[in-house]
Design an enzyme around this catalytic site. Structure first.
Site, PDB file in Angstrom:
ATOM      1  N   LYS A 107       0.813  -1.211   0.000  1.00 53.92           N
ATOM      2  CA  LYS A 107       0.000   0.000   0.000  1.00 53.92           C
ATOM      3  C   LYS A 107       0.849   1.264   0.000  1.00 53.92           C
ATOM      4  O   LYS A 107       0.337   2.344  -0.271  1.00 53.92           O
ATOM      5  CB  LYS A 107      -0.968  -0.015   1.171  1.00 53.92           C
ATOM      6  CG  LYS A 107      -2.071  -1.053   0.977  1.00 53.92           C
ATOM      7  CD  LYS A 107      -3.195  -0.877   1.967  1.00 53.92           C
ATOM      8  CE  LYS A 107      -4.353  -1.800   1.659  1.00 53.92           C
ATOM      9  NZ  LYS A 107      -4.058  -3.205   2.026  1.00 53.92           N
TER      10      LYS A 107
HETATM   11  C1  PLP Z   1      -4.798  -4.247   1.521  1.00 54.02           C
HETATM   12  C2  PLP Z   1      -4.101  -5.537   1.466  1.00 54.02           C
HETATM   13  C3  PLP Z   1      -4.508  -6.551   0.594  1.00 54.02           C
HETATM   14  C4  PLP Z   1      -5.732  -6.426  -0.281  1.00 54.02           C
HETATM   15  O1  PLP Z   1      -5.585  -5.472  -1.305  1.00 54.02           O
HETATM   16  P1  PLP Z   1      -6.876  -4.921  -2.066  1.00 54.02           P
HETATM   17  O2  PLP Z   1      -6.350  -3.936  -3.039  1.00 54.02           O
HETATM   18  O3  PLP Z   1      -7.760  -4.301  -1.030  1.00 54.02           O
HETATM   19  O4  PLP Z   1      -7.534  -6.099  -2.696  1.00 54.02           O
HETATM   20  C5  PLP Z   1      -3.749  -7.707   0.552  1.00 54.02           C
HETATM   21  N1  PLP Z   1      -2.668  -7.876   1.341  1.00 54.02           N
HETATM   22  C6  PLP Z   1      -2.260  -6.943   2.207  1.00 54.02           C
HETATM   23  C7  PLP Z   1      -1.086  -7.204   3.057  1.00 54.02           C
HETATM   24  C8  PLP Z   1      -2.949  -5.730   2.296  1.00 54.02           C
HETATM   25  O5  PLP Z   1      -2.533  -4.795   3.142  1.00 54.02           O
END
Ligand code: PLP
Length: 433
Positions: A107
């Protein structure tokens, strides 16, 4: 590039309009009106040019003319100031580690880019911008770190009390400055509901300059195209079809994957790899789309019962199930399977995976069983194992190495404010704090 709403009842807008609003006024999600494919010659160049240059070329058509080239270049180069690593476990199975940024999860790509983009857009605003974000774990820290100290912006983070790991919580509740964390007595879905309700509250939007840093904001998704292009650069050049397994919750990551395919990346299929919150895999099997309350799992950043980017997936596939099925295959894994996969990856390859990445590998292995013909598997590794030390220890019997910056924030006191899951309390907080 102009942006439209998936609900089809809002005026077209620029990237600036889409990013500063977050959710479109008709409740839909902003989508680029059309996505241009790069020519085979350009794609060939993507393998040779410096990565920052490639990312700049990828995002430019999505941004222009809302962001001048010079500013865009700076935003892009500041976003990707950390490495991406490709780990090949076998000739047909690769792991793309996206977690080497400041908060140890993928993220960081979205949040760092969005913070800088918003910072650019609000330079001349007189009213401060309030960024509201609901987090099931990793969004909060990425957004908090991305926006920390950005002038003209305050960040309000909603998170479910007792549902996230201590390491996750400490990463965004200890910062102070322009970042406030609200500890909600409720689930992640409650947090997401509070945020959505605020964005569609007319009175609130007249009094405050409000926007979202969740993946409903299209500005989060654009930089996620970058690592799909990075995979294209890093993987051995072959004609074997590429299948990308994406550990998914709100499906922002997978939406960005489809964007990358629309600009020309050669991806045969994506795997929607989920935990027990398998609303999308169920839909892909033809069982209809039935959002429900999320259940708590070991891969908690994917505990989402009503994935908010689902309308985007539909929009990219012209709202037709058979077109979605052609591009995406789904698989939901249990916690037991997740622990088993973490153990097995450690035993077979000496690889320590976090639970989300393990869910991705489970998706890939299930796909292999369903479609045995030759394919190259790429699993997106979404979080550093140290963020989920308790689960890793349960799976492999020893704790993962704690990176220094995580160790440092674990020492600091938590500064979050407790709040109920009633909208009125949240609104009151936004208007009076
Ligand atoms: C947010 C997150 C996801 C999921 O991602 P999306 O874009 O919401 O599908 C998967 N793994 C981790 C570690 C995350 O922080």
């Amino acid at each position: 590039m102009r942006y439209k709403s998936t609900a089809g009842k809002a005026p077209l807008t620029s990237l600036r309009g889409a990013v500063l609003r977050g959710l479109a006024p008709d409740g839909g999600l902003y989508m680029p009106v059309e996505i241009a494919r790069h020519s085979p010659e350009e794609l060939d160049e993507f393998r040779k040019l410096p990565f920052t240059e490639v990312c700049f070329r990828v995002v430019k058509p999505f941004a222009g003319p809302a962001v001048p080239e010079e500013a865009l270049w700076q935003i892009v180069s500041e976003t990707i100031n950390f490495p991406l690593k490709l780990v090949s476990l076998s000739p047909g199975l690769h792991i793309l580690e996206l977690f080497h940024g400041p908060t140890l999860a993928f993220k960081d790509f979205g949040a760092r880019f969005l913070a800088r983009l918003m910072g650019y857009f609000v330079r001349e605003e007189t009213r401060p911008l309030t960024v509201v974000v609901a987090t099931s774990g990793d969004t909060g820290s990425a957004v908090a770190h991305g926006f920390l100290g950005v002038p003209g912006i305050r960040v309000v983070i909603l998170y479910p009390s007792g549902r996230i790991s201590v390491a996750q919580e400490k990463q965004f509740t200890t910062l102070g400055e322009n970042v406030t964390a609200l500890e909600v007595s409720g689930s992640f879905d409650d947090c997401q509901r509070l945020a959505k309700q605020a964005f569609s509250d007319d009175e609130l939007n007249q009094r405050l300059n409000l926007t979202s840093a969740n993946s409903i904001n299209v500005g989060r998704l654009l930089p996620q195209i970058f690592y799909h292009v990075a995979a294209y650069r890093l993987l051995p050049q072959t004609t074997t079809p590429l299948v990308i397994s994406v550990p998914s919750g709100n499906f922002g990551n997978l939406t960005a994957g489809l964007f990358s395919k629309r600009i020309g990346m050669p991806v045969a299929r994506f795997i929607a790899a989920t935990n027990a919150n398998d609303v999308v895999p169920e839909y892909l099997r033809g069982g209809g789309f039935h959002p429900r309350t999320s259940v708590a799992t070991l891969s908690n950043a994917m505990d989402v019962g009503n994935p908010n980017n689902f309308p985007r997936l539909l929009d990219l596939c012209r709202n037709r199930l058979e077109l979605v099925q052609r591009e995406i295959w789904g698989h939901g894994a249990s916690d037991e399977e997740t622990l088993g996969m973490m153990k097995s990856l450690h035993e077979r390859f000496g690889y320590v995976a976090d639970p989300h990445t393990a869910v991705g590998v489970l998706g890939w292995e299930a796909y292999r069983r369903a479609f045995p013909e030759p394919a190259q598997g790429l699993v997106l590794a979404t979080a550093h194992p140290a963020k989920f030390a308790e689960v890793v220890t349960r799976a492999i019997g020893s704790a993962p190495q704690l990176p220094a910056r995580l160790a440092a924030c674990l020492q600091r006191p938590k500064l979050s404010l407790p709040i109920s899951s009633h909208y009125d309390d949240f609104k009151e907080f936004l208007l009076t704090s």
